[in-house]
Scaffold this motif. Structure first.
Motif, PDB file in Angstrom:
ATOM      1  N   ALA A   1      -2.434   6.255  24.337  1.00 33.85           N
ATOM      2  CA  ALA A   1      -2.030   7.077  23.192  1.00 33.85           C
ATOM      3  C   ALA A   1      -2.957   8.282  23.042  1.00 33.85           C
ATOM      4  CB  ALA A   1      -2.034   6.257  21.909  1.00 33.85           C
ATOM      5  N   LYS A   2      -2.389   9.378  22.578  1.00 36.60           N
ATOM      6  CA  LYS A   2      -3.151  10.598  22.334  1.00 36.60           C
ATOM      7  C   LYS A   2      -3.339  10.845  20.844  1.00 36.60           C
ATOM      8  CE  LYS A   2      -3.191  15.583  23.341  1.00 36.60           C
ATOM      9  NZ  LYS A   2      -2.491  16.702  24.052  1.00 36.60           N
ATOM     10  N   TYR A   3      -2.345  10.465  20.049  1.00 37.81           N
ATOM     11  CA  TYR A   3      -2.338  10.756  18.622  1.00 37.81           C
ATOM     12  C   TYR A   3      -2.214   9.484  17.789  1.00 37.81           C
ATOM     13  CZ  TYR A   3      -1.274  15.587  20.026  1.00 37.81           C
ATOM     14  OH  TYR A   3      -1.314  16.845  20.585  1.00 37.81           O
ATOM     15  N   ALA A   4      -2.520   9.595  16.506  1.00 30.67           N
ATOM     16  CA  ALA A   4      -2.236   8.541  15.536  1.00 30.67           C
ATOM     17  C   ALA A   4      -1.955   9.207  14.194  1.00 30.67           C
ATOM     18  CB  ALA A   4      -3.408   7.572  15.405  1.00 30.67           C
ATOM     19  N   ILE A   5      -0.829   8.868  13.598  1.00 29.67           N
ATOM     20  CA  ILE A   5      -0.517   9.362  12.257  1.00 29.67           C
ATOM     21  C   ILE A   5      -1.365   8.583  11.251  1.00 29.67           C
ATOM     22  CG2 ILE A   5       1.266   9.579  10.486  1.00 29.67           C
ATOM     23  CD1 ILE A   5       3.347   9.687  12.719  1.00 29.67           C
ATOM     24  N   VAL A   6      -1.959   9.281  10.301  1.00 28.95           N
ATOM     25  CA  VAL A   6      -2.674   8.618   9.207  1.00 28.95           C
ATOM     26  C   VAL A   6      -2.263   9.259   7.889  1.00 28.95           C
ATOM     27  CG1 VAL A   6      -4.643   7.931  10.633  1.00 28.95           C
ATOM     28  CG2 VAL A   6      -4.719  10.104   9.422  1.00 28.95           C
ATOM     29  N   GLY A   7      -2.127   8.419   6.878  1.00 25.83           N
ATOM     30  CA  GLY A   7      -1.821   8.935   5.546  1.00 25.83           C
ATOM     31  C   GLY A   7      -0.394   9.388   5.334  1.00 25.83           C
ATOM     32  N   HIS A   8       0.544   8.882   6.141  1.00 26.61           N
ATOM     33  CA  HIS A   8       1.942   9.248   5.889  1.00 26.61           C
ATOM     34  C   HIS A   8       2.310   8.856   4.460  1.00 26.61           C
ATOM     35  CE1 HIS A   8       6.326   9.307   6.181  1.00 26.61           C
ATOM     36  NE2 HIS A   8       6.165  10.085   7.235  1.00 26.61           N
ATOM     37  N   SER A   9       3.180   9.615   3.850  1.00 23.56           N
ATOM     38  CA  SER A   9       3.531   9.370   2.445  1.00 23.56           C
ATOM     39  C   SER A   9       4.049   7.951   2.231  1.00 23.56           C
ATOM     40  CB  SER A   9       4.577  10.385   1.976  1.00 23.56           C
ATOM     41  OG  SER A   9       5.764  10.268   2.731  1.00 23.56           O
ATOM     42  N   GLU A  10       4.712   7.394   3.231  1.00 24.04           N
ATOM     43  CA  GLU A  10       5.213   6.022   3.094  1.00 24.04           C
ATOM     44  C   GLU A  10       4.061   5.017   3.079  1.00 24.04           C
ATOM     45  OE1 GLU A  10       9.284   7.375   5.362  1.00 24.04           O
ATOM     46  OE2 GLU A  10       7.815   6.155   6.430  1.00 24.04           O
ATOM     47  N   ARG A  11       3.011   5.272   3.842  1.00 24.35           N
ATOM     48  CA  ARG A  11       1.828   4.414   3.814  1.00 24.35           C
ATOM     49  C   ARG A  11       1.104   4.559   2.472  1.00 24.35           C
ATOM     50  NH1 ARG A  11       1.557   0.424   7.274  1.00 24.35           N
ATOM     51  NH2 ARG A  11      -0.574   0.278   6.483  1.00 24.35           N
ATOM     52  N   ARG A  12       1.031   5.773   1.985  1.00 27.96           N
ATOM     53  CA  ARG A  12       0.364   5.997   0.700  1.00 27.96           C
ATOM     54  C   ARG A  12       1.139   5.309  -0.427  1.00 27.96           C
ATOM     55  NH1 ARG A  12      -3.441  10.448   0.708  1.00 27.96           N
ATOM     56  NH2 ARG A  12      -3.415  11.651   2.654  1.00 27.96           N
ATOM     57  N   GLU A  13       2.467   5.431  -0.406  1.00 34.70           N
ATOM     58  CA  GLU A  13       3.276   4.888  -1.497  1.00 34.70           C
ATOM     59  C   GLU A  13       3.437   3.379  -1.410  1.00 34.70           C
ATOM     60  OE1 GLU A  13       7.777   5.245  -3.444  1.00 34.70           O
ATOM     61  OE2 GLU A  13       7.186   6.568  -1.793  1.00 34.70           O
ATOM     62  N   TYR A  14       3.825   2.872  -0.240  1.00 35.27           N
ATOM     63  CA  TYR A  14       4.163   1.452  -0.120  1.00 35.27           C
ATOM     64  C   TYR A  14       2.947   0.559   0.112  1.00 35.27           C
ATOM     65  CZ  TYR A  14       8.751   3.577   0.754  1.00 35.27           C
ATOM     66  OH  TYR A  14       9.897   4.327   0.683  1.00 35.27           O
ATOM     67  N   HIS A  15       1.867   1.123   0.623  1.00 35.33           N
ATOM     68  CA  HIS A  15       0.690   0.317   0.948  1.00 35.33           C
ATOM     69  C   HIS A  15      -0.554   0.736   0.155  1.00 35.33           C
ATOM     70  CE1 HIS A  15       2.797  -1.617   4.326  1.00 35.33           C
ATOM     71  NE2 HIS A  15       3.365  -0.446   4.482  1.00 35.33           N
ATOM     72  N   GLY A  16      -0.377   1.659  -0.766  1.00 29.69           N
ATOM     73  CA  GLY A  16      -1.455   2.025  -1.664  1.00 29.69           C
ATOM     74  C   GLY A  16      -2.647   2.685  -0.998  1.00 29.69           C
ATOM     75  N   GLU A  17      -2.424   3.376   0.102  1.00 27.97           N
ATOM     76  CA  GLU A  17      -3.540   3.998   0.810  1.00 27.97           C
ATOM     77  C   GLU A  17      -4.079   5.207   0.046  1.00 27.97           C
ATOM     78  OE1 GLU A  17      -2.718   4.775   4.910  1.00 27.97           O
ATOM     79  OE2 GLU A  17      -2.293   2.676   5.357  1.00 27.97           O
ATOM     80  N   THR A  18      -5.358   5.207  -0.170  1.00 27.89           N
ATOM     81  CA  THR A  18      -6.035   6.295  -0.872  1.00 27.89           C
ATOM     82  C   THR A  18      -6.506   7.351   0.125  1.00 27.89           C
ATOM     83  OG1 THR A  18      -8.190   5.243  -0.667  1.00 27.89           O
ATOM     84  CG2 THR A  18      -6.854   4.659  -2.602  1.00 27.89           C
ATOM     85  N   ASP A  19      -6.933   8.475  -0.404  1.00 31.53           N
ATOM     86  CA  ASP A  19      -7.489   9.514   0.460  1.00 31.53           C
ATOM     87  C   ASP A  19      -8.693   8.977   1.236  1.00 31.53           C
ATOM     88  OD1 ASP A  19      -5.596  11.213  -0.603  1.00 31.53           O
ATOM     89  OD2 ASP A  19      -6.984  12.216  -1.964  1.00 31.53           O
ATOM     90  N   ALA A  20      -9.507   8.139   0.593  1.00 32.08           N
ATOM     91  CA  ALA A  20     -10.691   7.587   1.261  1.00 32.08           C
ATOM     92  C   ALA A  20     -10.296   6.706   2.436  1.00 32.08           C
ATOM     93  CB  ALA A  20     -11.538   6.794   0.266  1.00 32.08           C
ATOM     94  N   VAL A  21      -9.256   5.921   2.273  1.00 28.91           N
ATOM     95  CA  VAL A  21      -8.765   5.080   3.374  1.00 28.91           C
ATOM     96  C   VAL A  21      -8.223   5.950   4.496  1.00 28.91           C
ATOM     97  CG1 VAL A  21      -6.964   3.421   4.027  1.00 28.91           C
ATOM     98  CG2 VAL A  21      -8.302   3.045   1.957  1.00 28.91           C
ATOM     99  N   VAL A  22      -7.476   6.976   4.139  1.00 30.18           N
ATOM    100  CA  VAL A  22      -6.918   7.886   5.151  1.00 30.18           C
ATOM    101  C   VAL A  22      -8.041   8.549   5.955  1.00 30.18           C
ATOM    102  CG1 VAL A  22      -5.550   9.985   5.508  1.00 30.18           C
ATOM    103  CG2 VAL A  22      -4.814   8.274   3.828  1.00 30.18           C
ATOM    104  N   ALA A  23      -9.078   8.995   5.261  1.00 31.56           N
ATOM    105  CA  ALA A  23     -10.214   9.617   5.949  1.00 31.56           C
ATOM    106  C   ALA A  23     -10.893   8.623   6.880  1.00 31.56           C
ATOM    107  CB  ALA A  23     -11.206  10.170   4.930  1.00 31.56           C
ATOM    108  N   ALA A  24     -11.043   7.375   6.434  1.00 28.38           N
ATOM    109  CA  ALA A  24     -11.666   6.350   7.273  1.00 28.38           C
ATOM    110  C   ALA A  24     -10.834   6.100   8.527  1.00 28.38           C
ATOM    111  CB  ALA A  24     -11.843   5.059   6.474  1.00 28.38           C
ATOM    112  N   LYS A  25      -9.517   6.102   8.378  1.00 28.57           N
ATOM    113  CA  LYS A  25      -8.638   5.927   9.536  1.00 28.57           C
ATOM    114  C   LYS A  25      -8.761   7.107  10.495  1.00 28.57           C
ATOM    115  CE  LYS A  25      -5.183   2.866   7.510  1.00 28.57           C
ATOM    116  NZ  LYS A  25      -3.751   2.543   7.431  1.00 28.57           N
ATOM    117  N   ALA A  26      -8.812   8.303   9.941  1.00 29.59           N
ATOM    118  CA  ALA A  26      -8.938   9.489  10.785  1.00 29.59           C
ATOM    119  C   ALA A  26     -10.255   9.471  11.552  1.00 29.59           C
ATOM    120  CB  ALA A  26      -8.826  10.747   9.938  1.00 29.59           C
ATOM    121  N   ARG A  27     -11.331   9.084  10.886  1.00 25.43           N
ATOM    122  CA  ARG A  27     -12.630   9.002  11.564  1.00 25.43           C
ATOM    123  C   ARG A  27     -12.610   7.947  12.659  1.00 25.43           C
ATOM    124  NH1 ARG A  27     -14.506   9.309   6.086  1.00 25.43           N
ATOM    125  NH2 ARG A  27     -14.974   7.064   6.113  1.00 25.43           N
ATOM    126  N   GLN A  28     -11.981   6.828  12.385  1.00 19.92           N
ATOM    127  CA  GLN A  28     -11.891   5.773  13.389  1.00 19.92           C
ATOM    128  C   GLN A  28     -11.076   6.235  14.605  1.00 19.92           C
ATOM    129  OE1 GLN A  28     -12.920   2.382  15.082  1.00 19.92           O
ATOM    130  NE2 GLN A  28     -13.565   2.830  12.984  1.00 19.92           N
TER     131      GLN A  28
END
Length: 244
Positions: A86-113
């Motif tokens: 894989a080359k890419y990974a989507i993080v913080g999609h609106s569906e993840r934010r809405e249905y799974h309660g992902e915060t900006d901090a979680v999204v940033a942690a995923k992006a860093r990972q």
């Protein structure tokens, strides 16, 4: 400016065998274009998909864990995605934010990972209808962007997705997309300096072959995060051809 990227988000659609058939059809129908294509498929089908994709077409995950490894049942790590090419990974999609309660901090942690394992995160931001109707869409989106990029390096793609235009048939105008893309570019410049000029900003929300050219013609829009229209090869070919 960077070349356009078409990130094709299948969401929870297709089986591995259907993905193989889609890839074979794309291989026979796709002609070289100026845009980069990347298929963002469910992780379970990435190996089967990769085996049949045309040369030069990338692929990636629709999500990635914020954790390195361990007791996180059901999650997919960045190392797993990278190991299957894989080359890419989507993080913080609106569906993840809405249905799974992902915060900006979680999204940033995923992006860093993702970046720690050589993946380019596609960080999604965007407002709901109520925010836009209040005229607060720019400040809302920029606040979300800054929170979602905390500690994130410059190997990143930003996708602006007005939530009210996802899967609804409603589409922000090219001018709407550019308004936010320009504002996002400014915020990226504040964070990354001159490197912001090389980063890609995508528009996501009911993108189709008949509207993608006008949207991507705007100076700060460098491609699209495509949902429904990514499922049919004819639509993908149409979008690819529209950007030639």
């Amino acid at each position: 400016m960077p070349n356009n990227l078409l990130a094709l988000n299948w969401k929870m659609n297709k089986t591995p065998s259907e993905a193989q058939a889609w890839a074979a059809e794309l291989s026979s129908a796709l002609s070289p274009g100026e845009a980069e294509l990347a298929v963002m498929a469910p992780a379970i089908m990435l190996p089967a998909l990769a085996a049949g994709l045309p040369a030069g077409v990338a692929y990636g995950g629709q999500d990635v864990s914020q954790h390195e490894s361990g007791a996180y049942t059901g999650e997919i790590s960045a190392a797993m995605l990278r190991d299957v090419g894989a080359k890419y990974a989507i993080v913080g999609h609106s569906e993840r934010r809405e249905y799974h309660g992902e915060t900006d901090a979680v999204v940033a942690a995923k992006a860093r990972q993702a970046q720690a394992h050589g993946l380019t995160p596609i960080v999604c931001v965007g407002e709901g209808l109520e925010v836009r109707e209040r005229g607060e869409h720019v400040q809302y989106t920029l606040a979300q962007l800054r929170g979602s990029l905390e500690g994130v390096g410059t190997d990143v793609v930003i996708a602006y997705e007005p939530v009210w235009a996802i899967g609804t048939g409603k589409t922000a105008t090219a001018e709407d997309a550019e308004e936010l893309a320009e504002a996002i570019r400014g915020a990226l410049t504040e964070q990354y300096g001159e490197a912001a000029g090389t980063l890609r900003i995508l528009y996501g929300g009911s993108v189709k072959p008949d509207n993608i050219a006008s949207i991507c013609a705007k100076p700060n829009v460098n491609g699209a995060l495509v949902g429904g229209a990514s499922l049919k090869v004819a639509d993908v070919v149409g979008m690819n051809d529209a950007l030639k």
